[in-house]
Design an enzyme around this catalytic site. Structure first.
Site, PDB file in Angstrom:
ATOM      1  N   LYS A 113       0.811  -1.208   0.000  1.00 32.32           N
ATOM      2  CA  LYS A 113       0.000   0.000   0.000  1.00 32.32           C
ATOM      3  C   LYS A 113       0.853   1.270   0.000  1.00 32.32           C
ATOM      4  CE  LYS A 113      -4.028  -2.244   0.566  1.00 32.32           C
ATOM      5  NZ  LYS A 113      -3.639  -3.652   0.707  1.00 32.32           N
TER       6      LYS A 113
HETATM    7  C1  LIG Z   1      -4.322  -4.794   0.256  1.00 32.14           C
HETATM    8  C2  LIG Z   1      -3.492  -6.035   0.155  1.00 32.14           C
HETATM    9  C3  LIG Z   1      -3.759  -7.012  -0.818  1.00 32.14           C
HETATM   10  C4  LIG Z   1      -4.946  -6.934  -1.759  1.00 32.14           C
HETATM   11  O1  LIG Z   1      -4.876  -5.872  -2.663  1.00 32.14           O
HETATM   12  P1  LIG Z   1      -6.204  -5.332  -3.380  1.00 32.14           P
HETATM   13  O2  LIG Z   1      -5.768  -4.137  -4.150  1.00 32.14           O
HETATM   14  O3  LIG Z   1      -7.149  -4.976  -2.263  1.00 32.14           O
HETATM   15  O4  LIG Z   1      -6.736  -6.425  -4.218  1.00 32.14           O
HETATM   16  C5  LIG Z   1      -2.907  -8.097  -0.890  1.00 32.14           C
HETATM   17  N1  LIG Z   1      -1.860  -8.233  -0.046  1.00 32.14           N
HETATM   18  C6  LIG Z   1      -1.580  -7.317   0.898  1.00 32.14           C
HETATM   19  C7  LIG Z   1      -0.424  -7.541   1.817  1.00 32.14           C
HETATM   20  C8  LIG Z   1      -2.372  -6.179   1.040  1.00 32.14           C
HETATM   21  O5  LIG Z   1      -2.092  -5.273   1.978  1.00 32.14           O
END
Ligand SMILES: *Cc1c(COP(=O)(O)O)cnc(C)c1O
Length: 465
Positions: A113
């Site tokens: 993120k």
């Molecule tokens: C948010 C997240 C995901 C999923 O990503 P999306 O964009 O919501 O599909 C996968 N792995 C981790 C570690 C995340 O923080």
């Protein structure tokens, strides 16, 4: 310059800055570009070997248009990615002859993120400063978005950040990354409910026009177009590093809210040659079932070792439905109303077949996740986190002749208990987080109750005019 439209048919067309500050369209829809900007193979070729920040500037510029002067945009991109601990920002690691991990976890909160959040914080702060405005950002998190948002926005003068996480359903590392910020513009709320409850509360606030105006509400969940845009960049860098645009890669993406894998679709729409896109889910397999049957049907959320993917309402799927239906917003409205009223909707066969040409899907259960963490360590000496393991496990069922790129979305140290149970190894936090468990926490626990939560935000936000 790209203008943006809502998936639900609102006639207003907005520029990048307005779309970023609004987050969600007034009709409840998600913003998508009216026209996809595209690049030729020669243009992609000109980026081979270039630094991440140069590729980022190239990919982002057509969306931003003239809302930000070129030099300022570049400076913000450089500053955002200077917070990463790896010079390549999102490096590739080889796992097997033709399998590669795309490591997205070298940012400050050691999950992917950060890639979007570090940039969007700078873009938003600049836009608000130029407009002489303040904003209240409310964000729902299944664990990683919250920490990344706190880390990115704590220095933003003009923003108060409210993070809603599901009480006792995030890992202790994830919780502490959100709750130990000493910044006075950061508020953490633990909701007595699950992630979908948190996300529904945020959506309800966006749909409450009076509240939305009163607190100058904005959002940084992956419903925000700026997040998706920033995530397109690493599909480009990884593809070019593995021989693109003349060779193509397949991608397996651990998926929850469909943001990250939608960014892969965007890269493809922008003209980047790409092979398969594979949606990898944990036991919360609603997307896999929807792609197989055309029936999108919510189950109860089950708690897994990959909590950031413990989701039943996958917000960004709406963007894909819009695309695959030939941008038919009437159809989107029908489906979303049905979802709201009965927790399900049907995808018509034509739209479904378009989706199935674009995406494959697979599921890894908890046993497969643990086995994959173990085999990754023994086969290639690579310790991976449970989210990455979901993708690596699913990727094995979809291997072809193209290089397979597996998105590695978190540092294993973020989920030490699951990693230790599967591999016997306790992954250590990087040094900048080594005192995480000594820091004081600050958060409030609230019921899953809109009135209570909105009152809390109104009491604390400095954006109230
Ligand atoms: C948010 C997240 C995901 C999923 O990503 P999306 O964009 O919501 O599909 C996968 N792995 C981790 C570690 C995340 O923080």
């Amino acid at each position: 310059m790209t203008l943006f439209i809502s998936t639900r048919g609102d006639k207003e067309k907005l520029n990048f800055e307005d779309v970023m500050l609004k987050g969600l369209a007034a009709d409840g829809g998600l913003y998508v570009p009216e026209v996809w900007p595209t690049f030729t193979k020669d243009e992609w070729r000109s980026l081979v070997g270039k630094p991440y920040v140069d590729v980022a500037e190239f990919v982002i510029a057509p969306f931003v248009g003239d809302t930000i002067p070129k030099a300022e945009l570049k400076a913000m991109i450089v500053e955002a990615y200077a917070s990463f601990s790896h010079k390549a920002v999102t490096p590739l690691t080889q796992l097997d002859n033709n399998q590669w991990l795309l490591e997205l976890y070298h940012g400050p909160t050691i999950a992917f993120k950060d890639v979007a959040m570090q940039l969007i914080a700078k873009l938003m702060d600049r836009a608000l400063t130029n407009r002489g405005q303040r904003s209240t950002i409310v964000c729902a998190t299944s664990g990683d978005t919250g920490g990344a948002a706190v880390e990115a926005f704590m220095a933003c003068e003009r923003i108060d950040l409210f993070v809603l996480h599901p009480d006792e359903r995030v890992s202790p590392v994830q919780r502490r990354q959100m709750t130990t910020s000493a910044s006075s513009n950061v508020y953490n709320i633990a909701i007595k409910g699950n992630f979908d409850d948190c996300q529904n509360q945020v959506k309800a606030m966006f749909n409450d026009n009076a509240f939305r105006g009163e607190v100058a509400l904005s959002g940084v969940n992956s419903i925000n177009w700026a997040r998706i845009m920033a995530q397109v960049v690493y599909y480009v860098t990884s593809s070019l590093a593995l021989g693109g645009p003349d060779k193509i890669c397949d991608y397996t993406v651990p998926t929850g809210n469909f943001g990250d894998i939608f960014a892969a679709y965007v890269a493809h729409k922008m003209g980047l040659p790409m092979g398969k896109r594979i949606v990898a889910t944990n036991e919360n397999d609603i997307l896999k079932r929807a792609l197989a049957t055309g029936h999108y049907d919510m189950n109860k959320v089950v708690a897994t070792t990959s909590p950031s993917m413990d989701i039943q309402i996958s917000s960004n799927f709406e963007r894909l439905l819009f695309e695959a239906s030939g941008r038919d917003s009437d159809q989107i409205n029908q489906m979303m109303n049905s979802l709201k009223q009965s927790g399900q909707f049907e995808i018509d066969s034509k739209t479904l077949s378009v989706i199935n040409q674009q995406f494959e899907a697979g599921t890894a259960d908890e046993n497969a996740v643990a086995q994959t963490m173990k085999s990754s360590l023994s086969d290639s000496g690579k310790l991976i986190d449970p989210h990455t393991a979901v993708a690596l496990s699913v990727a094995q069922q979809h291997l072809g002749d193209n290089p397979m790129v597996i998105l590695s979305t978190a540092n294993p140290a973020k989920f030490p208990d699951a990693v230790k149970a599967a591999t016997g190894i306790h992954p250590e936090l990087p040094s900048h987080l080594s005192d995480l468990f000594d820091r004081a926490e600050k958060y409030d626990i609230l019921d899953n109750d809109a009135t209570q939560i909105m009152q809390y935000i109104k009491t604390n936000s400095r954006a109230i005019r």
